[in-house]
Write a protein that holds these residues in place. Structure first.
Motif, mmCIF file in Angstrom:
data_model
loop_
_atom_site.group_PDB
_atom_site.id
_atom_site.type_symbol
_atom_site.label_atom_id
_atom_site.label_comp_id
_atom_site.label_asym_id
_atom_site.label_seq_id
_atom_site.Cartn_x
_atom_site.Cartn_y
_atom_site.Cartn_z
ATOM 1 N N ALA A 115 -7.212 19.246 -38.757
ATOM 2 C CA ALA A 115 -5.895 18.871 -39.290
ATOM 3 C C ALA A 115 -4.850 19.727 -38.585
ATOM 4 O O ALA A 115 -4.226 20.583 -39.189
ATOM 5 C CB ALA A 115 -5.854 19.063 -40.799
ATOM 6 N N GLU A 116 -4.699 19.497 -37.288
ATOM 7 C CA GLU A 116 -3.800 20.225 -36.385
ATOM 8 C C GLU A 116 -4.282 21.645 -36.073
ATOM 9 O O GLU A 116 -4.308 22.062 -34.927
ATOM 10 C CB GLU A 116 -2.368 20.282 -36.937
ATOM 11 N N VAL A 131 -6.551 14.585 -37.675
ATOM 12 C CA VAL A 131 -5.870 13.688 -38.624
ATOM 13 C C VAL A 131 -4.433 14.121 -38.895
ATOM 14 O O VAL A 131 -3.745 13.499 -39.712
ATOM 15 C CB VAL A 131 -6.657 13.604 -39.957
ATOM 16 N N GLY A 132 -3.973 15.191 -38.228
ATOM 17 C CA GLY A 132 -2.633 15.690 -38.492
ATOM 18 C C GLY A 132 -2.612 16.547 -39.751
ATOM 19 O O GLY A 132 -3.652 16.930 -40.285
ATOM 20 N N ILE A 133 -1.418 16.856 -40.213
ATOM 21 C CA ILE A 133 -1.289 17.764 -41.359
ATOM 22 C C ILE A 133 -1.521 16.977 -42.645
ATOM 23 O O ILE A 133 -0.599 16.716 -43.442
ATOM 24 C CB ILE A 133 0.086 18.456 -41.349
ATOM 25 N N ARG A 134 -2.761 16.539 -42.813
ATOM 26 C CA ARG A 134 -3.147 15.711 -43.968
ATOM 27 C C ARG A 134 -4.511 16.204 -44.446
ATOM 28 O O ARG A 134 -5.553 15.606 -44.137
ATOM 29 C CB ARG A 134 -3.217 14.234 -43.568
ATOM 30 N N GLU A 135 -4.515 17.282 -45.215
ATOM 31 C CA GLU A 135 -5.777 17.924 -45.560
ATOM 32 C C GLU A 135 -6.639 17.083 -46.506
ATOM 33 O O GLU A 135 -7.868 17.116 -46.427
ATOM 34 C CB GLU A 135 -5.520 19.309 -46.156
ATOM 35 N N VAL A 186 -10.025 24.150 -49.013
ATOM 36 C CA VAL A 186 -10.696 24.169 -50.313
ATOM 37 C C VAL A 186 -9.725 23.912 -51.457
ATOM 38 O O VAL A 186 -9.994 23.077 -52.326
ATOM 39 C CB VAL A 186 -11.420 25.518 -50.530
ATOM 40 N N GLU A 187 -8.588 24.605 -51.454
ATOM 41 C CA GLU A 187 -7.690 24.501 -52.599
ATOM 42 C C GLU A 187 -6.890 23.202 -52.606
ATOM 43 O O GLU A 187 -6.885 22.464 -53.600
ATOM 44 C CB GLU A 187 -6.730 25.698 -52.619
ATOM 45 N N ARG A 188 -6.201 22.909 -51.515
ATOM 46 C CA ARG A 188 -5.317 21.735 -51.507
ATOM 47 C C ARG A 188 -6.085 20.429 -51.694
ATOM 48 O O ARG A 188 -5.685 19.588 -52.504
ATOM 49 C CB ARG A 188 -4.491 21.709 -50.210
ATOM 50 N N VAL A 216 -10.702 15.760 -45.581
ATOM 51 C CA VAL A 216 -11.942 15.714 -46.355
ATOM 52 C C VAL A 216 -12.405 14.278 -46.563
ATOM 53 O O VAL A 216 -13.601 13.970 -46.479
ATOM 54 C CB VAL A 216 -11.764 16.436 -47.698
ATOM 55 N N GLY A 217 -11.457 13.372 -46.801
ATOM 56 C CA GLY A 217 -11.832 11.977 -46.987
ATOM 57 C C GLY A 217 -12.495 11.383 -45.762
ATOM 58 O O GLY A 217 -13.498 10.658 -45.866
ATOM 59 N N VAL A 218 -11.953 11.673 -44.592
ATOM 60 C CA VAL A 218 -12.569 11.201 -43.345
ATOM 61 C C VAL A 218 -13.957 11.805 -43.190
ATOM 62 O O VAL A 218 -14.911 11.120 -42.791
ATOM 63 C CB VAL A 218 -11.678 11.540 -42.136
#
Length: 308
Positions: A27-28, A48-52, A79-81, A56-58
């Motif tokens: 994620a970047e 995936v860019g800044i999309r945490e 982990v947190e976000r 995880v989904g990917v």
């Protein structure tokens, strides 16, 4: 010597060449380390860019499609976000992945609270079936990464750190190592805090166990170090939230009279950037503070037996 993150990039890039099932999702953060691998394997190094949450989904989708995904970013973003995605897209779907974090508790003080995650291991403890590795040296990071990737379809968290011990130990991906033997108590040093613990306990009559795989918790090694038929004082020194593993130690010694002291980062937020050594002192994890706290709890005096 390279850092743990640099070793992660080099080892995982080689694993991409060796294992067609492996995929890396970023994620970047960390993309520079995988630039060459991305040119060789553009379909298996994904940013995936800044999309945490998407990170995880990917990863979960790749795992369900038969791949072995390795997901990497800072611990607070890994982990947190996206915790709900970890719980559902991996745990609920029974999909395995390797999560590799950096900058966990205080590794980049200038990043502030948004880039710190001292509660990451405790948060994963609310979920079932996670193996957690906490290497203390780049060599150990490389070994444990290979173990994690090879662990079938298991869920594995590898917690990298900027802090490092001077030398790597012969870790196996399971169990604790006995580094020093003594009679007045047992100190479990986790990952990059081993050198500080060894300095703190120099001359004290305590056993020091070294833990780089903390989940599963090696209760058998702790019981063996305590010995049969005597009360036990156990100190856990962890580079994340104080007390994260105390319940595991208590369970391991349920039939043995014992006391457990959990040392680690405090819940109190440090609102000044400072430096890593200053954060260690503030949390009481520097050698001088550790020696005072360990000696006071165990009553240990000079007289340590020969190192194992």
């Amino acid at each position: 010597m390279d850092t743990m993150r640099e070793r992660f990039a080099s080892v995982t890039s080689r694993l991409l060449d060796e294992d067609p099932r492996l995929a890396v999702v970023l994620a970047e953060i960390g993309t520079d380390g995988f630039a060459a691998a991305a040119r060789r394997h553009p379909d298996r190094v994904l940013n995936v860019g800044i999309r945490e949450q998407l990170l995880v989904g990917v990863g979960g989708g790749l795992a369900l499609a038969g791949m072995r995904p390795v997901l990497h970013t800072f611990a607070s973003f890994l982990v947190e976000r996206p915790f709900e995605q970890i719980k559902l897209d991996l745990g609920h779907q029974d999909a395995g992945a390797v999560l590799v974090s950096a900058y966990g508790s205080y590794d980049w003080p200038a990043g502030g609270q948004t880039h710190m995650a001292p509660g990451d291991v405790a948060l994963l403890d609310t979920l079932d079936g996670w193996t957690v590795h906490v290497p203390g040296h780049p060599d150990e990071a490389g070994t444990l990464l290979r173990h994690a990737v090879a662990a079938g379809d298991d869920k594995v968290y590898v917690r990298l750190s900027q802090q490092s011990n001077a030398v790597g130990r012969p870790v196996t991906g399971a169990g604790f190592l006995t580094v020093r033997e003594g009679a007045a108590g047992v100190v479990v040093a986790v990952g990059p805090l081993l050198d500080d613990v060894l300095a703190a306990t120099e001359g004290l009559d305590v056993t020091v166990l070294y833990a780089t795989t903390v989940r599963p918790f090696d209760g058998a090694a702790l019981r063996a170090a305590v010995g049969a038929g005597r009360a036990a004082d156990v100190v856990l020194v962890e580079p994340y939230l104080a007390g994260t593993s105390t319940a595991y130690a208590n369970d391991a010694l349920a039939d043995v009279p014992h006391r457990v002291l959990g040392l680690g980062t405090a819940r109190r937020e440090l609102r000044r950037y400072g430096t890593v050594p200053e954060h260690l002192r503030a949390h009481g994890l520097d050698p001088a503070s550790l020696r005072e706290r360990i000696a006071a709890f165990t009553g240990a005096r000079a007289g340590t037996r020969a190192a194992a």
